[in-house]
Scaffold this active site. Sequence first.
Site, PDB file in Angstrom:
ATOM      1  N   HIS A   1      76.577 148.620  -8.077  1.00 28.69           N
ATOM      2  CA  HIS A   1      76.794 147.166  -7.892  1.00 28.69           C
ATOM      3  C   HIS A   1      75.492 146.416  -7.861  1.00 28.69           C
ATOM      4  O   HIS A   1      74.840 146.365  -6.825  1.00 28.69           O
ATOM      5  CB  HIS A   1      77.467 146.870  -6.543  1.00 28.69           C
ATOM      6  CG  HIS A   1      78.821 147.436  -6.421  1.00 28.69           C
ATOM      7  ND1 HIS A   1      79.926 146.874  -7.021  1.00 28.69           N
ATOM      8  CD2 HIS A   1      79.268 148.526  -5.787  1.00 28.69           C
ATOM      9  CE1 HIS A   1      80.979 147.608  -6.755  1.00 28.69           C
ATOM     10  NE2 HIS A   1      80.615 148.619  -6.018  1.00 28.69           N
TER      11      HIS A   1
ATOM     12  N   ASP B   1      84.423 140.867  -8.917  1.00 28.93           N
ATOM     13  CA  ASP B   1      83.313 141.056  -7.977  1.00 28.93           C
ATOM     14  C   ASP B   1      83.762 140.709  -6.558  1.00 28.93           C
ATOM     15  O   ASP B   1      84.747 141.245  -6.093  1.00 28.93           O
ATOM     16  CB  ASP B   1      82.086 140.262  -8.446  1.00 28.93           C
ATOM     17  CG  ASP B   1      80.805 140.696  -7.724  1.00 28.93           C
ATOM     18  OD1 ASP B   1      80.834 141.728  -7.022  1.00 28.93           O
ATOM     19  OD2 ASP B   1      79.770 140.021  -7.866  1.00 28.93           O
TER      20      ASP B   1
ATOM     21  N   ASP C   1      74.576 147.041  -3.728  1.00 28.01           N
ATOM     22  CA  ASP C   1      75.183 145.715  -3.554  1.00 28.01           C
ATOM     23  C   ASP C   1      74.115 144.621  -3.700  1.00 28.01           C
ATOM     24  O   ASP C   1      74.108 143.618  -2.976  1.00 28.01           O
ATOM     25  CB  ASP C   1      75.893 145.612  -2.204  1.00 28.01           C
ATOM     26  CG  ASP C   1      77.042 144.599  -2.240  1.00 28.01           C
ATOM     27  OD1 ASP C   1      77.500 144.277  -3.349  1.00 28.01           O
ATOM     28  OD2 ASP C   1      77.459 144.119  -1.169  1.00 28.01           O
TER      29      ASP C   1
END
Length: 427
Positions: free
Chosen positions: A66, A157, A310
Amino acid sequence: MENVKHIILRNVKIIDSFSQHNKQKKDVLIVNGIIEKIDKEITIKDPFFEVKSKNLHISPGWLDLHARMGEPGLEHRETIQTGLNAASKGGFTATVLMPSTNPPIETKADINFLFKKASNHIVDIIPTGCITRNCKQEEMTEMYDMYLNGAKAFTDDKKTIQNSMLMNTALEYVRNFDGLIMSTCLDTDINKLGQINEGIMSTKMGLSPSPALAEELMVLRDLNLLKYSNSKLHISTISTSNSVKHIQKAKKEKLNISTDVAAHQLILTDELLKGFNTHLKVMPPIRDENNRQGLIDGILNGTIDAVSSDHTPIEIENKRCEFEKAEFGILGLETLFPIINTVLKDKLELPKIIDLISTNPRKIMGVSVPKIAEREEANITLFNPKEKWTYTKKEICSISKNTPFINYELIGKPIGVINKGKIIIHH
């Protein structure tokens, strides 16, 4: 970035669960991007680029699940170039790009744009496309078209699809071509204006709470839809111990489910928020110590398949402001391995820690796993798992600098990457 014909890695410890050389110290000779020889002491006559350093380890190249790169539309936060520089500094040879740009990634032309932008970089990209047009959750995108052009998964997302029927349709649709849906779980009605984890800290600080329930309800919904649609799902960046339990149960029922946790959730707790540091403002929020331990247990018992960065660059104006107004997100690519190594080094053996950021994410994305073996392409990360170091602001490759880890002492450092016949060393 060096483009050299002969690269020799001296006396490196090979960490690869699937290699006959696992945990052994060897020399590795790479010629034109291919591993030519793995042996005790290799002599070579041709000119070569030599890498040797104390306690040097190598593993199959790492992959991050991510990352947000900003481009197109948010280049002031991060460009594909600066984002991939951060990825290579963090030890990654590939990274999965989230489609939440401006405009979002939702057509085959968008996918091709990303590939073109990244084509000369040492780090590979794995694009994802939106599930719904403009992430507005009204109509679906041409997912199959994007898939044919190289999109490996589909996600809105951080915008969880609230409409269960739409989510179910997406799951059923990708089943036709073995596509993957990735979902971040958050019920926006229960999370109304949620700023930080619901608990003692949110009460003390007078900030709107984000209840664990807002995540767990959606996890349960998505698992039920997965069972109903008989499809394939990846639940992204879970943050509560109950989410771990629900996914563990689904795995026992043999559902086609995988999950990851963001690295910062394993090291931070909401106690740290008492200073109102907006660099700690993330979604899902940093939880309490019980949840942190629950996530670590989820890694140790194999429920959590991978750890992700992330990576969310945010410009200074949207962090240096009142807590309620600040945007969610922190940088993560450069600190992912150091964080998980620092937290897990006494709990999990090194090959298993590496699997969380190498083998497992590649299997989730359906891309081939590099091997450290002769005649294989060299897709390798170089690192020192014992090195103690302090992360400083001047080391950050990203355009944005939003991280709470500046001046943190970490254990374990990525040193460089080899991919596509190129090598880059960061020391």
